[in-house]
Write a protein that holds these residues in place. Structure first.
Motif, PDB file in Angstrom:
ATOM      1  N   THR A 156       0.840  -1.204   0.000  1.00 43.43           N
ATOM      2  CA  THR A 156       0.000   0.000   0.000  1.00 43.43           C
ATOM      3  C   THR A 156       0.873   1.252   0.000  1.00 43.43           C
ATOM      4  O   THR A 156       0.523   2.272  -0.569  1.00 43.43           O
ATOM      5  CB  THR A 156      -0.919   0.006   1.254  1.00 43.43           C
ATOM      6  OG1 THR A 156      -1.595  -1.243   1.302  1.00 43.43           O
ATOM      7  CG2 THR A 156      -1.929   1.130   1.203  1.00 43.43           C
ATOM      8  N   ASP A 157       2.022   1.134   0.620  1.00 46.71           N
ATOM      9  CA  ASP A 157       2.946   2.252   0.740  1.00 46.71           C
ATOM     10  C   ASP A 157       3.730   2.493  -0.568  1.00 46.71           C
ATOM     11  O   ASP A 157       4.576   3.379  -0.628  1.00 46.71           O
ATOM     12  CB  ASP A 157       3.935   1.933   1.883  1.00 46.71           C
ATOM     13  CG  ASP A 157       4.343   3.177   2.633  1.00 46.71           C
ATOM     14  OD1 ASP A 157       3.750   4.240   2.377  1.00 46.71           O
ATOM     15  OD2 ASP A 157       5.270   3.087   3.456  1.00 46.71           O
ATOM     16  N   GLY A 158       3.476   1.687  -1.586  1.00 43.88           N
ATOM     17  CA  GLY A 158       4.117   1.912  -2.881  1.00 43.88           C
ATOM     18  C   GLY A 158       5.385   1.111  -3.105  1.00 43.88           C
ATOM     19  O   GLY A 158       6.227   1.504  -3.909  1.00 43.88           O
ATOM     20  N   LEU A 159       5.517  -0.008  -2.380  1.00 40.59           N
ATOM     21  CA  LEU A 159       6.662  -0.889  -2.643  1.00 40.59           C
ATOM     22  C   LEU A 159       6.166  -2.140  -3.357  1.00 40.59           C
ATOM     23  O   LEU A 159       5.166  -2.730  -2.947  1.00 40.59           O
ATOM     24  CB  LEU A 159       7.353  -1.290  -1.343  1.00 40.59           C
ATOM     25  CG  LEU A 159       8.581  -0.479  -0.984  1.00 40.59           C
ATOM     26  CD1 LEU A 159       8.163   0.919  -0.582  1.00 40.59           C
ATOM     27  CD2 LEU A 159       9.347  -1.119   0.138  1.00 40.59           C
ATOM     28  N   ARG A 160       6.857  -2.525  -4.398  1.00 40.16           N
ATOM     29  CA  ARG A 160       6.497  -3.770  -5.070  1.00 40.16           C
ATOM     30  C   ARG A 160       6.940  -4.903  -4.160  1.00 40.16           C
ATOM     31  O   ARG A 160       8.128  -5.179  -4.028  1.00 40.16           O
ATOM     32  CB  ARG A 160       7.179  -3.839  -6.432  1.00 40.16           C
ATOM     33  CG  ARG A 160       6.686  -2.754  -7.399  1.00 40.16           C
ATOM     34  CD  ARG A 160       7.521  -2.710  -8.635  1.00 40.16           C
ATOM     35  NE  ARG A 160       8.916  -2.453  -8.296  1.00 40.16           N
ATOM     36  CZ  ARG A 160       9.935  -2.682  -9.110  1.00 40.16           C
ATOM     37  NH1 ARG A 160       9.723  -3.181 -10.297  1.00 40.16           N
ATOM     38  NH2 ARG A 160      11.171  -2.408  -8.742  1.00 40.16           N
ATOM     39  N   PRO A 162      -0.131 -13.320  -8.553  1.00 37.32           N
ATOM     40  CA  PRO A 162      -0.740 -12.068  -8.082  1.00 37.32           C
ATOM     41  C   PRO A 162      -1.613 -12.344  -6.866  1.00 37.32           C
ATOM     42  O   PRO A 162      -2.054 -13.470  -6.668  1.00 37.32           O
ATOM     43  CB  PRO A 162      -1.597 -11.632  -9.276  1.00 37.32           C
ATOM     44  CG  PRO A 162      -1.929 -12.895 -10.004  1.00 37.32           C
ATOM     45  CD  PRO A 162      -0.755 -13.826  -9.783  1.00 37.32           C
ATOM     46  N   THR A 163      -1.836 -11.321  -6.056  1.00 37.51           N
ATOM     47  CA  THR A 163      -2.818 -11.431  -4.969  1.00 37.51           C
ATOM     48  C   THR A 163      -3.962 -10.488  -5.320  1.00 37.51           C
ATOM     49  O   THR A 163      -3.970  -9.889  -6.395  1.00 37.51           O
ATOM     50  CB  THR A 163      -2.226 -10.998  -3.617  1.00 37.51           C
ATOM     51  OG1 THR A 163      -2.005  -9.576  -3.672  1.00 37.51           O
ATOM     52  CG2 THR A 163      -0.923 -11.709  -3.331  1.00 37.51           C
ATOM     53  N   PHE A 170      -4.361  -7.714  -4.067  1.00 37.31           N
ATOM     54  CA  PHE A 170      -3.982  -6.353  -3.706  1.00 37.31           C
ATOM     55  C   PHE A 170      -2.906  -5.787  -4.626  1.00 37.31           C
ATOM     56  O   PHE A 170      -2.036  -6.521  -5.092  1.00 37.31           O
ATOM     57  CB  PHE A 170      -3.506  -6.341  -2.240  1.00 37.31           C
ATOM     58  CG  PHE A 170      -4.518  -6.955  -1.327  1.00 37.31           C
ATOM     59  CD1 PHE A 170      -5.664  -6.243  -0.968  1.00 37.31           C
ATOM     60  CD2 PHE A 170      -4.386  -8.270  -0.905  1.00 37.31           C
ATOM     61  CE1 PHE A 170      -6.636  -6.831  -0.165  1.00 37.31           C
ATOM     62  CE2 PHE A 170      -5.350  -8.867  -0.115  1.00 37.31           C
ATOM     63  CZ  PHE A 170      -6.486  -8.148   0.266  1.00 37.31           C
ATOM     64  N   ASP A 171      -2.996  -4.471  -4.849  1.00 37.83           N
ATOM     65  CA  ASP A 171      -2.032  -3.788  -5.708  1.00 37.83           C
ATOM     66  C   ASP A 171      -0.620  -3.943  -5.156  1.00 37.83           C
ATOM     67  O   ASP A 171      -0.409  -3.864  -3.934  1.00 37.83           O
ATOM     68  CB  ASP A 171      -2.363  -2.286  -5.786  1.00 37.83           C
ATOM     69  CG  ASP A 171      -3.637  -2.045  -6.569  1.00 37.83           C
ATOM     70  OD1 ASP A 171      -3.883  -2.779  -7.545  1.00 37.83           O
ATOM     71  OD2 ASP A 171      -4.390  -1.125  -6.190  1.00 37.83           O
ATOM     72  N   ASN A 172       0.331  -4.090  -6.028  1.00 43.54           N
ATOM     73  CA  ASN A 172       1.768  -4.167  -5.707  1.00 43.54           C
ATOM     74  C   ASN A 172       2.156  -5.367  -4.843  1.00 43.54           C
ATOM     75  O   ASN A 172       3.307  -5.458  -4.419  1.00 43.54           O
ATOM     76  CB  ASN A 172       2.282  -2.904  -4.970  1.00 43.54           C
ATOM     77  CG  ASN A 172       1.925  -1.613  -5.686  1.00 43.54           C
ATOM     78  OD1 ASN A 172       1.682  -1.625  -6.888  1.00 43.54           O
ATOM     79  ND2 ASN A 172       1.912  -0.519  -4.964  1.00 43.54           N
ATOM     80  N   THR A 197       2.522  -9.414  -4.455  1.00 45.61           N
ATOM     81  CA  THR A 197       2.521 -10.730  -5.088  1.00 45.61           C
ATOM     82  C   THR A 197       2.964 -11.758  -4.054  1.00 45.61           C
ATOM     83  O   THR A 197       3.445 -11.398  -2.981  1.00 45.61           O
ATOM     84  CB  THR A 197       3.476 -10.776  -6.296  1.00 45.61           C
ATOM     85  OG1 THR A 197       4.732 -10.245  -5.894  1.00 45.61           O
ATOM     86  CG2 THR A 197       2.939  -9.977  -7.468  1.00 45.61           C
ATOM     87  N   ASP A 222      14.597  -7.628  -9.863  1.00 42.29           N
ATOM     88  CA  ASP A 222      14.171  -6.862 -11.015  1.00 42.29           C
ATOM     89  C   ASP A 222      12.728  -6.360 -10.880  1.00 42.29           C
ATOM     90  O   ASP A 222      12.393  -5.264 -11.301  1.00 42.29           O
ATOM     91  CB  ASP A 222      14.331  -7.787 -12.239  1.00 42.29           C
ATOM     92  CG  ASP A 222      13.787  -7.169 -13.491  1.00 42.29           C
ATOM     93  OD1 ASP A 222      13.924  -5.948 -13.603  1.00 42.29           O
ATOM     94  OD2 ASP A 222      13.232  -7.897 -14.332  1.00 42.29           O
ATOM     95  N   ARG A 223      11.894  -7.172 -10.267  1.00 40.04           N
ATOM     96  CA  ARG A 223      10.472  -6.837 -10.221  1.00 40.04           C
ATOM     97  C   ARG A 223       9.947  -6.500  -8.833  1.00 40.04           C
ATOM     98  O   ARG A 223       8.748  -6.296  -8.659  1.00 40.04           O
ATOM     99  CB  ARG A 223       9.653  -7.973 -10.808  1.00 40.04           C
ATOM    100  CG  ARG A 223       9.950  -8.124 -12.277  1.00 40.04           C
ATOM    101  CD  ARG A 223       8.983  -9.020 -12.960  1.00 40.04           C
ATOM    102  NE  ARG A 223       9.233  -8.951 -14.383  1.00 40.04           N
ATOM    103  CZ  ARG A 223       8.302  -9.078 -15.311  1.00 40.04           C
ATOM    104  NH1 ARG A 223       7.064  -9.256 -14.969  1.00 40.04           N
ATOM    105  NH2 ARG A 223       8.606  -9.001 -16.583  1.00 40.04           N
ATOM    106  N   ASP A 273      10.612  -4.523  -4.847  1.00 37.76           N
ATOM    107  CA  ASP A 273      11.383  -3.620  -3.995  1.00 37.76           C
ATOM    108  C   ASP A 273      11.629  -4.258  -2.633  1.00 37.76           C
ATOM    109  O   ASP A 273      12.552  -3.882  -1.925  1.00 37.76           O
ATOM    110  CB  ASP A 273      10.627  -2.299  -3.796  1.00 37.76           C
ATOM    111  CG  ASP A 273      10.325  -1.628  -5.124  1.00 37.76           C
ATOM    112  OD1 ASP A 273      11.253  -1.489  -5.935  1.00 37.76           O
ATOM    113  OD2 ASP A 273       9.157  -1.267  -5.361  1.00 37.76           O
TER     114      ASP A 273
END
Lengths: 506, 246
Positions: free
Chosen positions: B28-32, B74-75, B77-79, B81, B115-116, B118
């Motif tokens: 949610t905080d913007g980390l992959r 994928p789960t 939720f955004d970002n 996995t 690579d994919r 954070d």
């Protein structure tokens, strides 16, 4: 996520019926969002295969679409404009370097009604993450809805095998950039800072000149709103480049357009160049500030603040003047009548208007090339500033001609020649920049001295900076000789001769 | 990419719920963010509604040529996995032992994800084994849930000794888990823990919403974001982010 276009009347209940057996659809509550597509004015994200949106609904978020990857989502407090405004992390790392000094502009807006959810198997495990969206766009003129779609995104198409097989749905791209752009009156990739002119070698010189000048006029006009709104410094840069190129074309294609037309519009372009010059100089200063700081020690770099403030103040004044000029009657009449003159395809009362453009182009390029060779060849190992300045102007004229007519020549050949010339120009340009900046710095030092609030250390630092720039200028001067030998050597001359038919040697 | 292992040798202390909720907070905080469920019980996968079981799960870690990234799912939720658990992970110790340099191999596998992603959060099995040993030697930080009880404190001591014996300076980040302030001992021992500068200052309360994750099968912040437990996980994540300099 695979994205499917659903028939417009299809709703969730249909989707439930279309699921493969053993699957259940779970949907969250609907959310209304405004989705704004963002890119730089010259489509840097689009060209890199990316798309960026800002979603405003219950939360405000930026979404980055990357080919072959899941979209990346990050919260934002406000719409980012510059690369510095981007939230730190993946987004900034991915698009920051692409944006460089360009700002993000709004491409177009969609309104979206969204429902997120999942498809579960009988054990409650997630089989696919899904998103249903109905999107609509309003036309740029605020007119009626120009687009509406009903889409399904799914992390797996497995649960919808039956639906896909029945042919009821069609797979579509992951985002609606094209649609949003159309709504915003833009075409993805439709603008580039690079000159893109397509000529036909059998065209008359008159027709070719008009094509070139119309492309340049389009560039001037495209950059007016961004310059007035001060979105980033590249709008003015591109506007001025198109203006300079137009002036150069008018001079170098002498005899192709009616002389009275040439004379009038050259005056107007000169005016436009003059009125926008000071702002550009100040932009260059501010853009160079980080470099200046890096040239000084940390302790001294801090002393540059009064200089930066002074430049920023002057820049605000210069920008107001430019915005005024671009809104003026004179400017609007100028571009209007210029377009009219270029689009008027009646017989040109000019001696060379009917010549074949391929012949004329080769002749003019050869002439400009020889001028560069001659002037450069006359310079000694440590040429004076004035001589380098004149050579820089000649080289620029040659560069413009090569770029105007590049579509008439084999791509690899002409690109190689432009590259050789560019190498020389970089040195001449670098030398000149240092000259101009040093000159301006001494002016600023005088201004700062007259301000009692400014510490002596700040003025001394400006002096120190001027010294650093002088050394850099000297490096350019020393590099000139080798660069020119490379440019004017026998292999380069022969290649030039082969391409433009003239005798490469003098 | 940074890597964070959630580990303890004592079961039932909120290890998996921390892994899932922190992974969700990071995403949610913007980390992959990738949640790697290394625990053969597969509770983290279950919480995210991901069925356990991956073809070639063990081989993807032990064999050089098998790409781990191919198994990432994928789960909802955004970002975020997940590498779901596999029951075959119970044999991972033996398989790792059979490779020449388990730590090096594991580190290379982790690098292949950079690579994919954070951040990778690893939910480790609650035991002292070659798997945990390898993970701890490889990751940037080890997060350790501690219930303020005598036994838990004793376990923390054992874990710290174990980590220091590995001779690698992974950050050890203990935090208070399942804290019930109505209990006197939780208060007293909790305060004692927070006097230790290594401890993260945010404590996760004992809460029914966390227990109910088995029913909702979602991170707390996804279903009840305003609940104290959800806020605590978000705050704990922020503190970890700062400590790990992400």
């Amino acid at each position: 996520m695979t994205r499917f276009l659903l028939p417009p009347d299809l709703d969730e209940s249909f989707l439930v019926g279309a699921l493969d057996p053993g699957h259940t659809l779970r949907l969250g509550p609907p959310e209304r969002l405004t989705v704004t597509y963002l890119d730089t004015f010259d489509w840097r994200l689009h060209r890199a295969g990316l798309a960026l949106t800002e979603e405003r609904g219950r939360r405000r978020r930026l979404v980055l679409f990357q080919p072959g990857r899941d979209s990346f989502v990050v919260s934002t407090g406000s719409t980012p404009r510059t690369a510095d405004d981007l939230p730190q992390g993946h987004l900034a790392e991915t698009i920051g370097p692409l944006m460089d000094i360009r700002a993000l502009v709004e491409i177009g807006e969609l309104s979206v009604e969204r429902r997120d959810g999942r498809v579960e198997n009988h054990e409650g495990d997630m089989v696919a993450r899904i998103r249903l969206e109905r999107s609509g766009a309003r036309a740029a003129n605020g007119g009626s809805r120009s687009f509406a779609s009903n889409t399904l995104r799914s992390s797996s198409s497995d649960p919808f095998n039956a639906l896909v097989k029945a042919g009821g749905v069609e797979e579509i791209p992951p985002h609606d950039l094209e649609v949003a752009a159309e709504a915003g009156g833009r075409i993805p990739g439709g603008y580039s800072s690079k000159l893109r002119i397509r000529l036909d070698s059998e065209q008359t010189a008159g027709a070719a000149a008009r094509t070139i000048l119309l492309v340049l006029l389009d560039t001037v006009e495209a950059n007016v709103p961004g310059t007035i709104d001060d979105l980033d410094t590249e709008f003015l840069h591109d506007l001025r480049a198109a203006c300079r190129r137009s002036r150069s074309a008018l001079t170098q294609l002498e005899g192709v357009l009616p002389p009275e037309v040439v004379a009038h519009f050259k005056t107007e372009f000169k005016w436009l160049g003059g009125i926008t010059g000071p702002l550009r100089d100040l932009d260059v200063y501010l853009l160079e500030m980080p470099t200046y700081r890096s040239l000084l020690t940390d302790a001294l770099a801090g002393n540059l603040e009064p200089l930066e403030k002074l430049i920023a103040k002057e820049r605000a004044i210069a920008h107001r003047a430019v915005a005024r000029a671009l809104r003026s009657l004179r400017f609007n009449r100028f571009v209007e009548s210029w377009r009219e003159a270029l689009e008027n395809t009646g017989t040109d009362s000019a001696p060379l208007a009917d010549r074949r453009i391929a012949d004329l182009a080769a002749k003019r390029i050869t002439k400009a090339y020889r001028r560069v060779l001659k002037r450069g060849g006359n310079l000694g190992p440590e040429p004076p500033a004035e001589a380098l300045h004149r050579l820089r102007i000649d080289a620029k004229k040659l560069r413009y001609l090569l770029e105007f007519f590049r579509s008439l020549y084999p791509k690899t050949e002409i690109t190689a020649r432009i590259k050789e010339l560019k190498r020389l120009q970089d040195i001449l340009g670098g030398f000149n920049d240092m000259e101009v900046q040093r000159d301006r710095l001494s002016g600023y030092a005088r201004e700062l001295r007259s301000d009692r609030g400014v510490k002596t250390s700040s003025i001394l630092t400006v002096g120190r900076l001027s010294g650093v720039l002088e050394r850099r200028q000297e490096d350019f001067r020393l590099a000139f000789h080798d660069a020119f030998v490379g440019f004017s050597g026998e292999p380069a001359r022969a290649a030039f001769g082969r391409l433009f038919g003239g005798k490469g040697s003098m | 990419m940074k890597s964070l292992a959630v580990w303890t040798i004592k079961g039932g202390v909120g290890k998996t719920s921390a892994a899932v909720n922190l992974a969700h907070a990071a995403a949610t905080d913007g980390l992959r963010t990738l949640l790697w469920d290394l625990d053969p019980q597969g509770a983290a996968s279950f919480y995210l509604r991901i069925p356990p079981g991956m073809e070639g799960a063990v081989e993807s870690i032990t064999r050089k040529r098998t790409a781990l990234a191919d198994l990432v799912l994928p789960t909802e939720f955004d970002n975020l996995t997940i590498l779901p658990a596999d029951f075959a992970y119970r044999h991972l110790d033996l398989a790792l032992d059979a490779t020449k340099k388990p730590r090096k191999r594991f580190a290379a596998k982790l690098d292949g994800l950079a690579d994919r992603h954070d951040l990778v959060i690893l939910d480790c099995p609650p035991s002292v084994s070659l798997v945990s040993e390898t993970v701890i030697k490889t990751v940037d930080a080890v997060l350790i849930p501690v219930i303020p009880s005598t036994l838990s404190m004793r376990t923390l001591h054992q874990v710290r000794v174990f980590i220091s014996e590995q001779g690698r300076g992974a950050d050890v980040l203990p935090f208070l888990s399942m804290v019930d302030l109505r209990k006197k001992m939780h208060n007293e021992l909790g305060l004692a823990c927070l006097a230790d500068p290594a401890f993260l200052t945010v404590a996760i309360p004992s809460a029914s919403v966390v227990e109910k994750m088995g029913i909702t099968r979602a991170p707390v912040a996804a279903t009840l974001p305003s609940q104290p437990a959800a806020r605590a996980f978000t705050a704990l994540w922020r503190e970890i982010r700062e400590r790990m300099e992400i």
